[in-house]
Design a protein around this motif. Structure first.
Motif, PDB file in Angstrom:
ATOM      1  N   ASP A 239       0.826  -1.196   0.000  1.00  0.00           N
ATOM      2  CA  ASP A 239       0.000   0.000   0.000  1.00  0.00           C
ATOM      3  C   ASP A 239       0.863   1.250   0.000  1.00  0.00           C
ATOM      4  OD1 ASP A 239      -2.627  -1.351   2.125  1.00  0.00           O
ATOM      5  OD2 ASP A 239      -2.266  -1.516  -0.010  1.00  0.00           O
ATOM      6  N   LEU A 240       1.883   1.281   0.831  1.00  0.00           N
ATOM      7  CA  LEU A 240       2.754   2.444   0.909  1.00  0.00           C
ATOM      8  C   LEU A 240       3.546   2.619  -0.377  1.00  0.00           C
ATOM      9  CD1 LEU A 240       4.077   2.165   4.567  1.00  0.00           C
ATOM     10  CD2 LEU A 240       2.284   3.641   3.689  1.00  0.00           C
ATOM     11  N   ARG A 241       4.017   1.519  -0.952  1.00  0.00           N
ATOM     12  CA  ARG A 241       4.773   1.615  -2.197  1.00  0.00           C
ATOM     13  C   ARG A 241       3.873   2.123  -3.324  1.00  0.00           C
ATOM     14  NH1 ARG A 241       9.776  -0.264  -3.777  1.00  0.00           N
ATOM     15  NH2 ARG A 241      10.289   0.775  -5.730  1.00  0.00           N
ATOM     16  N   ALA A 242       2.627   1.647  -3.363  1.00  0.00           N
ATOM     17  CA  ALA A 242       1.694   2.119  -4.378  1.00  0.00           C
ATOM     18  C   ALA A 242       1.400   3.606  -4.203  1.00  0.00           C
ATOM     19  CB  ALA A 242       0.399   1.304  -4.314  1.00  0.00           C
ATOM     20  N   PHE A 243       1.305   4.039  -2.950  1.00  0.00           N
ATOM     21  CA  PHE A 243       1.058   5.456  -2.682  1.00  0.00           C
ATOM     22  C   PHE A 243       2.227   6.309  -3.154  1.00  0.00           C
ATOM     23  CE2 PHE A 243       1.189   9.120   0.274  1.00  0.00           C
ATOM     24  CZ  PHE A 243      -0.001   9.726  -0.126  1.00  0.00           C
ATOM     25  N   ALA A 244       3.465   5.862  -2.848  1.00  0.00           N
ATOM     26  CA  ALA A 244       4.649   6.595  -3.298  1.00  0.00           C
ATOM     27  C   ALA A 244       4.730   6.606  -4.818  1.00  0.00           C
ATOM     28  CB  ALA A 244       5.907   5.965  -2.701  1.00  0.00           C
ATOM     29  N   ALA A 245       4.390   5.469  -5.451  1.00  0.00           N
ATOM     30  CA  ALA A 245       4.415   5.410  -6.912  1.00  0.00           C
ATOM     31  C   ALA A 245       3.382   6.362  -7.512  1.00  0.00           C
ATOM     32  CB  ALA A 245       4.154   3.979  -7.378  1.00  0.00           C
ATOM     33  N   GLY A 246       2.219   6.463  -6.862  1.00  0.00           N
ATOM     34  CA  GLY A 246       1.200   7.388  -7.344  1.00  0.00           C
ATOM     35  C   GLY A 246       1.658   8.832  -7.267  1.00  0.00           C
ATOM     36  N   LEU A 247       2.340   9.184  -6.173  1.00  0.00           N
ATOM     37  CA  LEU A 247       2.881  10.540  -6.052  1.00  0.00           C
ATOM     38  C   LEU A 247       3.889  10.825  -7.160  1.00  0.00           C
ATOM     39  CD1 LEU A 247       3.507  10.928  -2.208  1.00  0.00           C
ATOM     40  CD2 LEU A 247       1.722  12.014  -3.565  1.00  0.00           C
ATOM     41  N   LYS A 248       4.729   9.843  -7.472  1.00  0.00           N
ATOM     42  CA  LYS A 248       5.738  10.034  -8.509  1.00  0.00           C
ATOM     43  C   LYS A 248       5.086  10.220  -9.869  1.00  0.00           C
ATOM     44  CE  LYS A 248       9.913   7.966 -10.471  1.00  0.00           C
ATOM     45  NZ  LYS A 248      10.803   6.769 -10.470  1.00  0.00           N
ATOM     46  N   GLN A 249       4.065   9.424 -10.157  1.00  0.00           N
ATOM     47  CA  GLN A 249       3.381   9.532 -11.437  1.00  0.00           C
ATOM     48  C   GLN A 249       2.709  10.885 -11.613  1.00  0.00           C
ATOM     49  OE1 GLN A 249       0.725   6.185 -11.554  1.00  0.00           O
ATOM     50  NE2 GLN A 249       2.377   4.694 -11.884  1.00  0.00           N
ATOM     51  N   ARG A 250       2.215  11.451 -10.518  1.00  0.00           N
ATOM     52  CA  ARG A 250       1.555  12.765 -10.586  1.00  0.00           C
ATOM     53  C   ARG A 250       2.550  13.919 -10.505  1.00  0.00           C
ATOM     54  NH1 ARG A 250      -1.760  10.130  -6.798  1.00  0.00           N
ATOM     55  NH2 ARG A 250      -0.986  11.466  -5.116  1.00  0.00           N
ATOM     56  N   GLY A 251       3.841  13.591 -10.393  1.00  0.00           N
ATOM     57  CA  GLY A 251       4.841  14.641 -10.291  1.00  0.00           C
ATOM     58  C   GLY A 251       4.883  15.304  -8.932  1.00  0.00           C
ATOM     59  N   GLU A 252       4.357  14.645  -7.904  1.00  0.00           N
ATOM     60  CA  GLU A 252       4.282  15.229  -6.569  1.00  0.00           C
ATOM     61  C   GLU A 252       5.323  14.671  -5.612  1.00  0.00           C
ATOM     62  OE1 GLU A 252       0.326  14.616  -5.207  1.00  0.00           O
ATOM     63  OE2 GLU A 252      -0.606  15.666  -6.897  1.00  0.00           O
TER      64      GLU A 252
END
Length: 382
Positions: A239-252
Motif C-alpha cells: 500500500d505504501l509503495r503504491a502510494f509513493a508510486a502514485g505521487l511520482k506519477q503525478r509529479g508530486e
C-alpha cells in the motif's frame, strides 16, 4: 606442484579419500603453508575444486576456508554461492564477504541463506536492515536472537510490523529487557489480535460454521479494512509503495515530500519514496539508510537528487530513528516530529544557519509546531 599432484591423485582414489585429501589441501592453504606459485595454483584451481560432485568433498573444502581472511573476495563469493550446507557455512562465517555481498546474497537467496547471514557473529546495521525488510520469520528470529547484530531501531519495528503475528518471535522479543515501550505495546496488541482470531474461530467451529463461510481472520478484521495482524501492527508495504508510486506519477514526489515524511517519523514511507526516486529495491535503500557512519546514506542522498542544504535535516532525522524502534506509519509517536525537528535545528544552529538563509530551517521551525503528518493523505508537500 602440489595442486597438480592432488588432481592426478584424486582420479585414482575413492570419494571419501578424495574428500579427506581436499580438506587437507585446503587446510594447508588456510594455514599459509602454500606459498608463491603453489598458493596461486590453489586459488586458480579452486573454482574447479569447488565443483567436486561429492558433497562431503565440497563441505570439507569450505570448512577449511570459511574463516580464512586472506581468501580473495571473488573466491569467497564463489564458495558462498554453492548450494546446500557449504554455501550456508560460508555465508555464516566468512570474514571476506562485505556488506554489499551479504545484502546481494540476501536479496537473491532463499530463507536458509538469509537465516545463515542473520546468524553471523558480527552483523552490521545495513545488512540487518536489509534482512528486516525481506527475511521470513526464521531469519528474523535468528536476527533478534543474535547478540552480535547491530539492529537499527526502525528495523526492529519493521520486523514487528511484518512478523508480529509469529508467536515464537513475539516470545523472544517480549523477553528482551531492552525492548522499547512502543514495541512492547505493539506486540501486546498483536497477541490480543491473535487471541481474538482464535476465539472467533473456536466460536464458529462450536456453532458449526460451514467450511465455505466467512473465515475467522476476516471476521477478526471486520470493520478495520485491514488484514489480521496488519490491522493492529502497521500498514502493509505494498500500500505504501503504491502510494509513493502514485505521487511520482503525478509529479508530486519531491525532495520536500520525502523530507516531510522522514521528519514526521514516517520512516517506512520515506524508504518507499526513496526507492521510487532511485529505482533501488526497498531493502537496499533500508541498508543504505541504516549505515551509522552516514557515508552510505550520502550516496543514497545524492542519487535521490536532494538539495545540499537539506542534508543535515535528513541526517539528523535518520540518527534519531536509527535509535528508536520505529513501528511503521500508524505507530509513529506523536512527539517524534517535534523531537526530530529540534534535533535538526540544533545541528543547523551550530553551523550558524538562520531561517532566512536556508529555507529548510524555516520549514523545520514550522513543522516543529505542527501535528504529525498522515502519510495516507495527499498533503505531504511543504
Amino acid at each position: 606442484m602440489i595442486v597438480h599432484q592432488y588432481l592426478l591423485w584424486a582420479k585414482t582414489v575413492s570419494e571419501a579419500e578424495r574428500a579427506r585429501g581436499l580438506g587437507l589441501l585446503a587446510g594447508l592453504y588456510a594455514r599459509g603453508e602454500l606459498r608463491g606459485a603453489e598458493r596461486l595454483g590453489f586459488e586458480a584451481a579452486l573454482p574447479v575444486l569447488a565443483q567436486d560432485p561429492f558433497a562431503p568433498a565440497r563441505l570439507a573444502l569450505v570448512e577449511a576456508l570459511c574463516r580464512q581472511p586472506g581468501l580473495p573476495e571473488d573466491l569467497a563469493q564463489l564458495l558462498a554461492g554453492l548450494d546446500g550446507e557449504p554455501g550456508l557455512i560460508m555465508l555464516a562465517r566468512s570474514p571476506v564477504l562485505n556488506d554489499c555481498d551479504l545484502v546481494e546474497f540476501a536479496e537473491a537467496g532463499d530463507e536458509p541463506r538469509r537465516a545463515a547471514i542473520a546468524a553471523r557473529a558480527h552483523l552490521t546495521a545495513p545488512v540487518a536492515a536489509a534482512l528486516a525488510e525481506i527475511a521470513g520469520e526464521e531469519a528474523c528470529l535468528s536476527l533478534v536472537t543474535n547478540p552480535g547484530v547491530d539492529l537499527p531501531g526502525f528495523s526492529l519495528g519493521r520486523i514487528v510490523a511484518r512478523h508480529g503475528q509469529a508467536a515464537a518471535l513475539r516470545e523472544v522479543l517480549l523477553a528482551r529487557r531492552d525492548l522499547p515501550a512502543n514495541v512492547h505495546q505493539a506486540l501486546i496488541r498483536a497477541v490480543a489480535n491473535a487471541l481474538s482470531v482464535f476465539v472467533v474461530e473456536r466460536g464458529r467451529r462450536a456453532a458449526g460454521t460451514e467450511a465455505g463461510g466467512e473465515t475467522a481472520p476476516a471476521a477478526a478484521a471486520e470493520g478495520t479494512g485491514e488484514r489480521p495482524g496488519i490491522a493492529m501492527i502497521g500498514r502493509s508495504a505494498p500500500d505504501l509503495r503504491a502510494f509513493a508510486a502514485g505521487l511520482k506519477q503525478r509529479g508530486e514526489l519531491t525532495p520536500a515530500v520525502a523530507l516531510r515524511a522522514l521528519l514526521a517519523g514516517h520512516m517506512r514511507m520515506f524508504l518507499e519514496m526513496a526507492a521510487e526516486l532511485t529505482g533501488l529495491p526497498t531493502d537496499r535503500v533500508a541498508a543504505l539508510a541504516a549505515d551509522r557512519s552516514g557515508d552510505a546514506f550520502r550516496l543514497l542522498y545524492d542519487r535521490i537528487g536532494l538539495p545540499c542544504g537539506a542534508y543535515i535535516a535528513f541526517r539528523s532525522a535518520l540518527q534519531l530513528v536509527q535509535k528508536e524502534a520505529y513501528l511503521d506509519d500508524e505507530d509513529a509517536a506523536a512527539g517524534l516530529q517535534k523531537r526530530i525537528a529540534e534535533a535538526a535545528l540544533q545541528q543547523y544552529a551550530r553551523l550558524g544557519e538562520p531561517a532566512g538563509r536556508n529555507p529548510v530551517v524555516a520549514l523545520l521551525e514550522r513543522w516543529r509546531h505542527e501535528a504529525p503528518l498522515d502519510p495516507r493523505t495527499a498533503t505531504l508537500a511543504a
